[in-house]
Design a protein around this motif. Structure first.
Motif, PDB file in Angstrom:
ATOM      1  N   GLY A  68      35.805  55.324  41.414  1.00 55.88           N
ATOM      2  CA  GLY A  68      36.090  54.484  42.683  1.00 55.88           C
ATOM      3  C   GLY A  68      35.220  53.381  42.338  1.00 55.88           C
ATOM      4  N   VAL A  69      33.785  53.506  41.948  1.00 59.54           N
ATOM      5  CA  VAL A  69      32.640  52.607  41.727  1.00 59.54           C
ATOM      6  C   VAL A  69      33.148  51.577  40.579  1.00 59.54           C
ATOM      7  N   GLY A  70      33.781  52.055  39.527  1.00 58.79           N
ATOM      8  CA  GLY A  70      34.529  51.293  38.577  1.00 58.79           C
ATOM      9  C   GLY A  70      35.427  50.261  39.130  1.00 58.79           C
ATOM     10  N   TRP A  71      36.272  50.847  39.725  1.00 60.33           N
ATOM     11  CA  TRP A  71      37.380  50.034  40.484  1.00 60.33           C
ATOM     12  C   TRP A  71      36.819  48.958  41.375  1.00 60.33           C
ATOM     13  N   ARG A  72      35.659  49.220  41.940  1.00 56.65           N
ATOM     14  CA  ARG A  72      35.104  48.314  43.407  1.00 56.65           C
ATOM     15  C   ARG A  72      34.428  47.169  42.239  1.00 56.65           C
ATOM     16  N   ASP A  73      33.816  47.510  41.182  1.00 50.99           N
ATOM     17  CA  ASP A  73      33.048  46.818  40.388  1.00 50.99           C
ATOM     18  C   ASP A  73      34.174  45.648  39.622  1.00 50.99           C
ATOM     19  N   ALA A  74      35.261  46.127  39.261  1.00 52.38           N
ATOM     20  CA  ALA A  74      36.131  45.424  38.638  1.00 52.38           C
ATOM     21  C   ALA A  74      36.791  44.267  39.660  1.00 52.38           C
ATOM     22  N   VAL A  75      37.043  44.784  40.945  1.00 50.22           N
ATOM     23  CA  VAL A  75      37.775  44.076  41.877  1.00 50.22           C
ATOM     24  C   VAL A  75      36.838  42.885  42.086  1.00 50.22           C
ATOM     25  N   LEU A  76      35.526  43.131  42.586  1.00 46.02           N
ATOM     26  CA  LEU A  76      34.392  42.057  42.918  1.00 46.02           C
ATOM     27  C   LEU A  76      34.376  41.041  41.707  1.00 46.02           C
ATOM     28  N   ASP A  77      34.545  41.465  40.362  1.00 45.97           N
ATOM     29  CA  ASP A  77      34.590  40.732  39.192  1.00 45.97           C
ATOM     30  C   ASP A  77      35.610  39.815  39.207  1.00 45.97           C
ATOM     31  N   TYR A  78      36.842  40.483  39.242  1.00 46.74           N
ATOM     32  CA  TYR A  78      38.099  39.481  39.033  1.00 46.74           C
ATOM     33  C   TYR A  78      38.247  38.673  40.299  1.00 46.74           C
ATOM     34  N   SER A  79      37.597  38.912  41.472  1.00 48.31           N
ATOM     35  CA  SER A  79      37.945  38.082  42.514  1.00 48.31           C
ATOM     36  C   SER A  79      37.030  36.723  42.508  1.00 48.31           C
ATOM     37  N   ARG A  80      36.060  36.602  41.374  1.00 52.18           N
ATOM     38  CA  ARG A  80      35.265  35.512  41.368  1.00 52.18           C
ATOM     39  C   ARG A  80      36.139  34.503  40.386  1.00 52.18           C
ATOM     40  N   PRO A  81      36.149  33.303  40.928  1.00 52.88           N
ATOM     41  CA  PRO A  81      36.954  32.290  40.283  1.00 52.88           C
ATOM     42  C   PRO A  81      36.410  32.066  38.631  1.00 52.88           C
ATOM     43  N   ASP A  82      35.075  32.350  38.532  1.00 54.31           N
ATOM     44  CA  ASP A  82      34.541  32.260  37.121  1.00 54.31           C
ATOM     45  C   ASP A  82      34.363  33.566  36.280  1.00 54.31           C
ATOM     46  N   SER A  83      35.109  34.669  36.618  1.00 52.99           N
ATOM     47  CA  SER A  83      35.246  35.732  36.164  1.00 52.99           C
ATOM     48  C   SER A  83      35.320  35.856  34.466  1.00 52.99           C
ATOM     49  N   PRO A  84      34.380  36.068  33.823  1.00 49.34           N
ATOM     50  CA  PRO A  84      34.448  36.144  32.318  1.00 49.34           C
ATOM     51  C   PRO A  84      35.590  37.239  31.740  1.00 49.34           C
ATOM     52  N   ALA A  85      35.458  38.228  32.658  1.00 53.56           N
ATOM     53  CA  ALA A  85      36.287  39.303  32.127  1.00 53.56           C
ATOM     54  C   ALA A  85      37.757  39.070  32.312  1.00 53.56           C
ATOM     55  N   ARG A  86      38.144  38.344  33.613  1.00 50.94           N
ATOM     56  CA  ARG A  86      39.327  37.975  33.941  1.00 50.94           C
ATOM     57  C   ARG A  86      39.781  36.850  32.831  1.00 50.94           C
ATOM     58  N   GLN A  87      39.176  35.843  32.552  1.00 45.40           N
ATOM     59  CA  GLN A  87      39.391  34.797  31.405  1.00 45.40           C
ATOM     60  C   GLN A  87      39.570  35.607  29.985  1.00 45.40           C
ATOM     61  N   ALA A  88      38.814  36.729  29.738  1.00 48.25           N
ATOM     62  CA  ALA A  88      38.900  37.331  28.461  1.00 48.25           C
ATOM     63  C   ALA A  88      40.298  37.879  28.449  1.00 48.25           C
ATOM     64  N   GLN A  89      40.732  38.747  29.492  1.00 51.76           N
ATOM     65  CA  GLN A  89      42.170  39.119  29.654  1.00 51.76           C
ATOM     66  C   GLN A  89      43.214  38.131  29.467  1.00 51.76           C
ATOM     67  N   ILE A  90      43.240  37.175  30.065  1.00 54.58           N
ATOM     68  CA  ILE A  90      44.235  36.064  30.041  1.00 54.58           C
ATOM     69  C   ILE A  90      44.444  35.733  28.779  1.00 54.58           C
ATOM     70  N   ALA A  91      43.136  35.638  28.025  1.00 54.71           N
ATOM     71  CA  ALA A  91      43.241  35.163  26.429  1.00 54.71           C
ATOM     72  C   ALA A  91      43.965  36.317  25.838  1.00 54.71           C
ATOM     73  N   ARG A  92      43.818  37.519  26.073  1.00 52.37           N
ATOM     74  CA  ARG A  92      44.603  38.819  25.646  1.00 52.37           C
ATOM     75  C   ARG A  92      46.029  38.758  25.763  1.00 52.37           C
ATOM     76  N   ILE A  93      46.214  38.143  26.919  1.00 45.97           N
ATOM     77  CA  ILE A  93      47.827  38.196  27.352  1.00 45.97           C
ATOM     78  C   ILE A  93      48.486  37.207  26.438  1.00 45.97           C
ATOM     79  N   ALA A  94      48.259  36.119  25.974  1.00 45.52           N
ATOM     80  CA  ALA A  94      48.540  35.309  25.239  1.00 45.52           C
ATOM     81  C   ALA A  94      49.486  35.842  24.038  1.00 45.52           C
ATOM     82  N   GLY A  95      48.923  37.104  23.512  1.00 46.58           N
ATOM     83  CA  GLY A  95      49.196  37.807  22.308  1.00 46.58           C
ATOM     84  C   GLY A  95      50.334  38.944  22.895  1.00 46.58           C
TER      85      GLY A  95
END
Length: 420
Positions: A353-380
């Motif tokens: 549960g803590v891991g999911w909470r941290d991920a949701v808070l991270d991805y909710s930020r407009p400047d989330s590095p983790a989200r931007q990194a995944q968007i780059a992976r989605i391109a492939g």
């Protein structure tokens, strides 16, 4: 191969005029078979009296066309229901049983294709077609009622055991949605000491709704996340609702929203009570039970991420849909989703549960590095295609033919040896 495609599930689904994941698979098969010459294929369905019945093109093709139109947002439910009633009336009449047997005489490559599990529970209808020369290839989508019985009704557990016993006894080859399910199938039958026909992993294709059907409305300013699928215990909505109650207490109106796309299922009363009674959820957690394909695509496309915390999945079509739309995904770390996701999503234990909470808070930020990194992976990410699936089906049929030829050669050799 000359397919006899079972349309029993698409007929039974006309009452609700909404497609589930398995309905979409059967529809893709129907589209594939409808493009073939009429003499090279036919549509069948189980009659209420048991046996498979020929479903004439005058009933089958309009049914398939209406389902196709509905996925594009072009059809009303009334014509679909009428087509379903007409198909049921034909099946109840029993008039298609003998015509099917006559058709089989002119179809040396006849292969019964059963895409949905519901037609696997009774052996006699399948055995009757095999006695008339048809081969039999089913798709096993998962073993969840057996491997995770806590998420199934007792009746479904016994039913799935019977389905798999019939597959073991009658199938000439078996398809699975992915390698993870193939391993489950082989492990299950190996543990019982039963022989199995060739089992082939053939990942399902995926069709996005036409772009013109996806609404072009304003994008919500407030960040939100989406979870997609029937609200049932194995989907782990409880983790998400507990997380969102915590976010509401911590962040108040600044918390990101959660959009739940899916109908209410069964044996999930705690989740239903949370949805109905938690004071903080109105305006924060939104439940949409009857979203169209286009609405789902629009909602997914603009989400911060798909949330997919399931304890068990056979394939994970929502994950493919999200990645195909360019939307990041945060998924349960389970074998089938790892295989389908091909290293693109964030993977977290469905118990963390803590891991999911941290991920949701991270991805909710407009400047989330983790989200931007995944968007780059989605391109492939390469969206699975139906032509690849049907190529795997043809390879399975070829293996049947090779095995039959080898068995015939061996039988002749044995007979010749006995004559010397």
């Amino acid at each position: 191969m000359q397919p006899l495609l079972d349309l029993s599930r698409l007929i039974s689904s006309t009452g609700r005029a909404a497609l589930s994941g398995l309905d979409r698979v059967e529809l893709a098969y129907a589209r594939h078979c409808a493009a073939m010459p009429e003499q090279e294929r036919c549509f069948v369905a189980r009659s209420p009296w048991g046996p498979f019945s020929l479903l004439p093109d005058r009933l089958a093709l309009p049914l398939v066309a209406q389902w196709e139109a509905l996925t594009r947002g072009e059809a009303a439910a009334r014509p679909l229901k009428a087509l379903g009633l007409a198909a049921r009336a034909w099946l109840m009449s029993g008039l298609g049983v003998l015509p099917l047997h006559r058709r089989l005489r002119g179809m040396p490559g006849a292969t019964l294709l059963v895409v949905a599990h519901q037609s696997l529970a009774e052996s006699a209808p399948i055995a009757a077609l095999k006695r008339r020369g048809a081969r039999f290839i089913p798709i096993i989508h998962d073993l969840i009622p057996i491997t995770y019985p806590e998420y199934s009704r007792p009746r479904q557990i016994a039913l799935h055991v019977r389905r798999l016993a019939n597959v073991s006894a009658l199938a000439d080859a078996v398809l699975t949605d992915c390698e993870a399910v193939r391993a489950d199938v082989l492990g299950y039958f190996g543990g019982l000491g039963r022989e199995m026909p060739p089992v082939v992993a053939a990942p399902l294709g995926f069709d996005l709704p036409p772009l013109r059907s996806i609404p072009d409305g304003p994008v919500p300013e407030r960040p939100y996340f989406v979870t997609l699928g029937t609200i049932e215990p194995r989907k782990n909505h409880l983790l998400l609702l507990n997380l969102w109650r915590d976010l509401a207490e911590r962040l108040g109106p600044q918390a990101p929203r959660l959009v739940i796309l899916g109908r209410r299922g069964w044996q999930n009363e705690t989740v239903f009570r949370l949805l109905d009674r938690v004071p903080a959820f109105p305006g924060l957690v939104e439940e949409r039970r009857d979203a169209t394909d286009a609405d789902v695509a629009f909602t997914l496309r603009h989400a911060r991420a798909l949330l997919f915390p399931s304890f068990a999945e056979g394939y994970g079509i929502p994950l493919i849909e999200a990645l195909s739309l360019g939307t990041p995904a945060i998924c349960a770390d389970i074998p089938s989703l790892r295989e389908v996701g091909k290293g693109v999503p964030e993977f977290i234990s469905p118990l963390d549960g803590v891991g999911w909470r941290d991920a949701v808070l991270d991805y909710s930020r407009p400047d989330s590095p983790a989200r931007q990194a995944q968007i780059a992976r989605i391109a492939g990410f390469l969206q699975p295609r139906w032509d690849q699936h049907f190529n795997a089906l043809q390879q399975a049929v070829a293996r049947i033919s090779t095995r039959s030829s080898d068995n015939t050669t061996a039988s002749v050799a044995v007979q010749s040896a006995g004559m010397r």
